[in-house]
Design a protein around this motif. Structure first.
Motif, PDB file in Angstrom:
ATOM      1  N   PHE A 285       0.835  -1.202   0.000  1.00 29.40           N
ATOM      2  CA  PHE A 285       0.000   0.000   0.000  1.00 29.40           C
ATOM      3  C   PHE A 285       0.874   1.259   0.000  1.00 29.40           C
ATOM      4  CE2 PHE A 285      -2.738   3.276   1.831  1.00 29.40           C
ATOM      5  CZ  PHE A 285      -3.929   3.069   1.138  1.00 29.40           C
ATOM      6  N   LYS A 286       1.926   1.269   0.812  1.00 29.08           N
ATOM      7  CA  LYS A 286       2.793   2.453   0.870  1.00 29.08           C
ATOM      8  C   LYS A 286       3.547   2.640  -0.442  1.00 29.08           C
ATOM      9  CE  LYS A 286       6.022   5.097   3.587  1.00 29.08           C
ATOM     10  NZ  LYS A 286       6.664   5.300   4.891  1.00 29.08           N
ATOM     11  N   GLN A 287       3.950   1.540  -1.068  1.00 28.39           N
ATOM     12  CA  GLN A 287       4.664   1.614  -2.337  1.00 28.39           C
ATOM     13  C   GLN A 287       3.825   2.325  -3.403  1.00 28.39           C
ATOM     14  OE1 GLN A 287       5.675  -2.229  -3.952  1.00 28.39           O
ATOM     15  NE2 GLN A 287       6.251  -1.392  -5.942  1.00 28.39           N
ATOM     16  N   HIS A 288       2.499   2.089  -3.369  1.00 24.23           N
ATOM     17  CA  HIS A 288       1.630   2.611  -4.427  1.00 24.23           C
ATOM     18  C   HIS A 288       0.915   3.908  -4.050  1.00 24.23           C
ATOM     19  CE1 HIS A 288       2.183  -0.800  -7.090  1.00 24.23           C
ATOM     20  NE2 HIS A 288       2.046  -1.600  -6.047  1.00 24.23           N
ATOM     21  N   THR A 289       0.928   4.280  -2.778  1.00 21.21           N
ATOM     22  CA  THR A 289       0.208   5.493  -2.369  1.00 21.21           C
ATOM     23  C   THR A 289       1.087   6.521  -1.666  1.00 21.21           C
ATOM     24  OG1 THR A 289      -0.431   4.662  -0.176  1.00 21.21           O
ATOM     25  CG2 THR A 289      -1.882   4.108  -2.043  1.00 21.21           C
ATOM     26  N   GLY A 290       2.227   6.064  -1.135  1.00 20.94           N
ATOM     27  CA  GLY A 290       3.069   6.958  -0.358  1.00 20.94           C
ATOM     28  C   GLY A 290       2.676   7.035   1.105  1.00 20.94           C
ATOM     29  N   TYR A 291       1.604   6.325   1.478  1.00 13.92           N
ATOM     30  CA  TYR A 291       1.128   6.310   2.868  1.00 13.92           C
ATOM     31  C   TYR A 291       1.090   4.874   3.385  1.00 13.92           C
ATOM     32  CZ  TYR A 291      -0.758  10.983   1.844  1.00 13.92           C
ATOM     33  OH  TYR A 291      -0.908  12.301   1.480  1.00 13.92           O
ATOM     34  N   THR A 292       1.261   4.718   4.681  1.00  6.19           N
ATOM     35  CA  THR A 292       0.944   3.433   5.285  1.00  6.19           C
ATOM     36  C   THR A 292      -0.573   3.347   5.408  1.00  6.19           C
ATOM     37  OG1 THR A 292       0.924   4.264   7.553  1.00  6.19           O
ATOM     38  CG2 THR A 292       3.061   3.544   6.655  1.00  6.19           C
ATOM     39  N   PRO A 293      -1.140   2.144   5.496  1.00  6.57           N
ATOM     40  CA  PRO A 293      -2.592   2.036   5.680  1.00  6.57           C
ATOM     41  C   PRO A 293      -3.086   2.822   6.898  1.00  6.57           C
ATOM     42  CG  PRO A 293      -1.683  -0.100   5.138  1.00  6.57           C
ATOM     43  CD  PRO A 293      -0.511   0.824   5.351  1.00  6.57           C
ATOM     44  N   LYS A 294      -2.301   2.812   7.980  1.00 11.79           N
ATOM     45  CA  LYS A 294      -2.708   3.546   9.188  1.00 11.79           C
ATOM     46  C   LYS A 294      -2.745   5.038   8.933  1.00 11.79           C
ATOM     47  CE  LYS A 294      -1.618   4.037  14.117  1.00 11.79           C
ATOM     48  NZ  LYS A 294      -0.706   3.621  15.217  1.00 11.79           N
ATOM     49  N   GLU A 295      -1.734   5.559   8.209  1.00 15.72           N
ATOM     50  CA  GLU A 295      -1.695   6.989   7.896  1.00 15.72           C
ATOM     51  C   GLU A 295      -2.888   7.371   7.015  1.00 15.72           C
ATOM     52  OE1 GLU A 295       3.171   7.742   7.924  1.00 15.72           O
ATOM     53  OE2 GLU A 295       2.119   7.116   6.091  1.00 15.72           O
ATOM     54  N   PHE A 296      -3.163   6.548   6.002  1.00 15.80           N
ATOM     55  CA  PHE A 296      -4.266   6.849   5.089  1.00 15.80           C
ATOM     56  C   PHE A 296      -5.601   6.801   5.818  1.00 15.80           C
ATOM     57  CE2 PHE A 296      -7.597   5.722   2.083  1.00 15.80           C
ATOM     58  CZ  PHE A 296      -7.413   6.683   1.105  1.00 15.80           C
ATOM     59  N   LYS A 297      -5.738   5.852   6.712  1.00 18.87           N
ATOM     60  CA  LYS A 297      -7.000   5.691   7.447  1.00 18.87           C
ATOM     61  C   LYS A 297      -7.334   6.924   8.266  1.00 18.87           C
ATOM     62  CE  LYS A 297      -9.307   2.050  10.137  1.00 18.87           C
ATOM     63  NZ  LYS A 297     -10.249   1.624   9.077  1.00 18.87           N
ATOM     64  N   HIS A 298      -6.327   7.675   8.673  1.00 18.82           N
ATOM     65  CA  HIS A 298      -6.561   8.833   9.535  1.00 18.82           C
ATOM     66  C   HIS A 298      -6.338  10.166   8.819  1.00 18.82           C
ATOM     67  CE1 HIS A 298      -5.832   5.562  12.505  1.00 18.82           C
ATOM     68  NE2 HIS A 298      -6.834   6.170  13.111  1.00 18.82           N
ATOM     69  N   LEU A 299      -6.236  10.140   7.510  1.00 16.33           N
ATOM     70  CA  LEU A 299      -6.091  11.394   6.749  1.00 16.33           C
ATOM     71  C   LEU A 299      -7.353  12.240   6.875  1.00 16.33           C
ATOM     72  CD1 LEU A 299      -4.345  10.306   3.407  1.00 16.33           C
ATOM     73  CD2 LEU A 299      -3.408  11.687   5.257  1.00 16.33           C
TER      74      LEU A 299
END
Length: 299
Positions: A285-299
């Motif tokens: 997920f981080k490779q393709h978005t630049g975020y960890t799943p946890k970071e994205f979940k709390h954006l």
């Protein structure tokens, strides 16, 4: 605890009442051009994305509609048109009081574009990347006239050829939209459908059906009875994107939508998308978005 499901919406979810003019299971029209009011009260539309298993179009004639398409925010104002492709994730976030708009939805098997396949692929890609456009005065006027005439035919109980005329009118509106994008891009010459284009379309269909269970190019090459190397070459020559990009795009969009769904944990998403473990999913997920799943979940 059971995994919260992404709600999938198709034409069967629309009630059969006077608010909706329809050919059951194939086409639904709705508008508030009379005295009706589309309320923006929270309970009238879900506060989470749903996946649409149909083509959807909104035309905002006045006022403002705020929506999210594939997790990107868009605002429709005077004349803006949103074209949402089957499989996309949609959330209506706010409809301004007094907004006048048109909505129609079409089943995936009711209308098929039969023109230049390569051109069709490029337009679908453009619609996915830029689903909202501002039509010119002539295009908007033309589409409104077509919509009103179609609605009139469908409301006429004595008219016998509703499906035939609906297909014709919808295709005209589709071509008007395609024409808008054609003006923004290079001209295309009509070419016959070739074997590579047929393989690419078959590849996209297979990805849509199997991306949750498999991300391997070999898997899709085996499905099409060709080598992985040839599949990669075909996909890139037709679409300009690599096969892995198409597969990853579907996986990441599903993952993003689930991470934004209340009650879905990162582990739930990892398991649903068939990753070996949560750590492997997080790296992907981080490779393709630049975020960890946890970071994205709390954006």
């Amino acid at each position: 605890m059971s995994l919260p499901e992404i709600i999938k919406v198709d034409l069967n979810h629309f009630p059969t009442d006077k608010r909706f003019v329809q050919i059951p299971g194939k086409l639904v029209l709705a508008d508030n051009l009379g005295n009706e009011n589309f309320s923006s009260k929270t309970h009238e539309h879900p506060d989470y994305p749903v996946q649409v298993n149909m083509a959807v179009c909104f035309i905002c004639l006045s006022g403002k509609i705020e929506m999210e398409i594939d997790l990107k925010n868009y605002t429709l104002t005077n004349g803006h048109t949103a074209t949402i492709l089957p499989g996309a994730f949609l959330q209506i976030k706010h409809i301004e009081e007094g907004t006048k708009s048109i909505f129609y939805a079409i089943s995936t098997d009711f209308i098929k574009f039969t023109g230049n396949v390569k051109m069709g692929i490029e337009y679908v890609t453009m619609l996915k990347d830029k689903p909202v456009h501002k039509p010119g005065h002539a295009e908007l006027k033309d589409n409104l006239a077509i919509y009103n005439e179609l609605k009139k035919k469908l409301n006429d109980e004595t008219y016998s050829f509703k499906e035939e005329v609906a297909k014709s009118y919808i295709k005209i509106m589709m071509c008007n939209t395609f024409q808008h994008y054609a003006k923004e891009n290079t001209q295309h010459t009509q070419q016959p459908v070739n074997r590579k284009e047929e393989l690419f379309l078959q590849f996209l269909k297979a990805v849509k059906e199997h991306y949750i269970e498999n991300r391997s190019i070999t898997f899709y090459a085996d499905k099409l009875c060709i080598s992985p190397k040839y599949l990669s070459s075909v996909v890139h020559s037709v679409s300009g994107k690599y096969a892995t990009e198409w597969i990853n795009q579907c996986v990441i969009l599903e993952a993003k939508t689930m991470l934004r769904t209340e009650g879905c944990s990162i582990k739930d998403v990892s398991n649903h998308l068939n990753f070996a473990n949560q750590s492997f999913f997080a790296k992907y997920f981080k490779q393709h978005t630049g975020y960890t799943p946890k970071e994205f979940k709390h954006l």
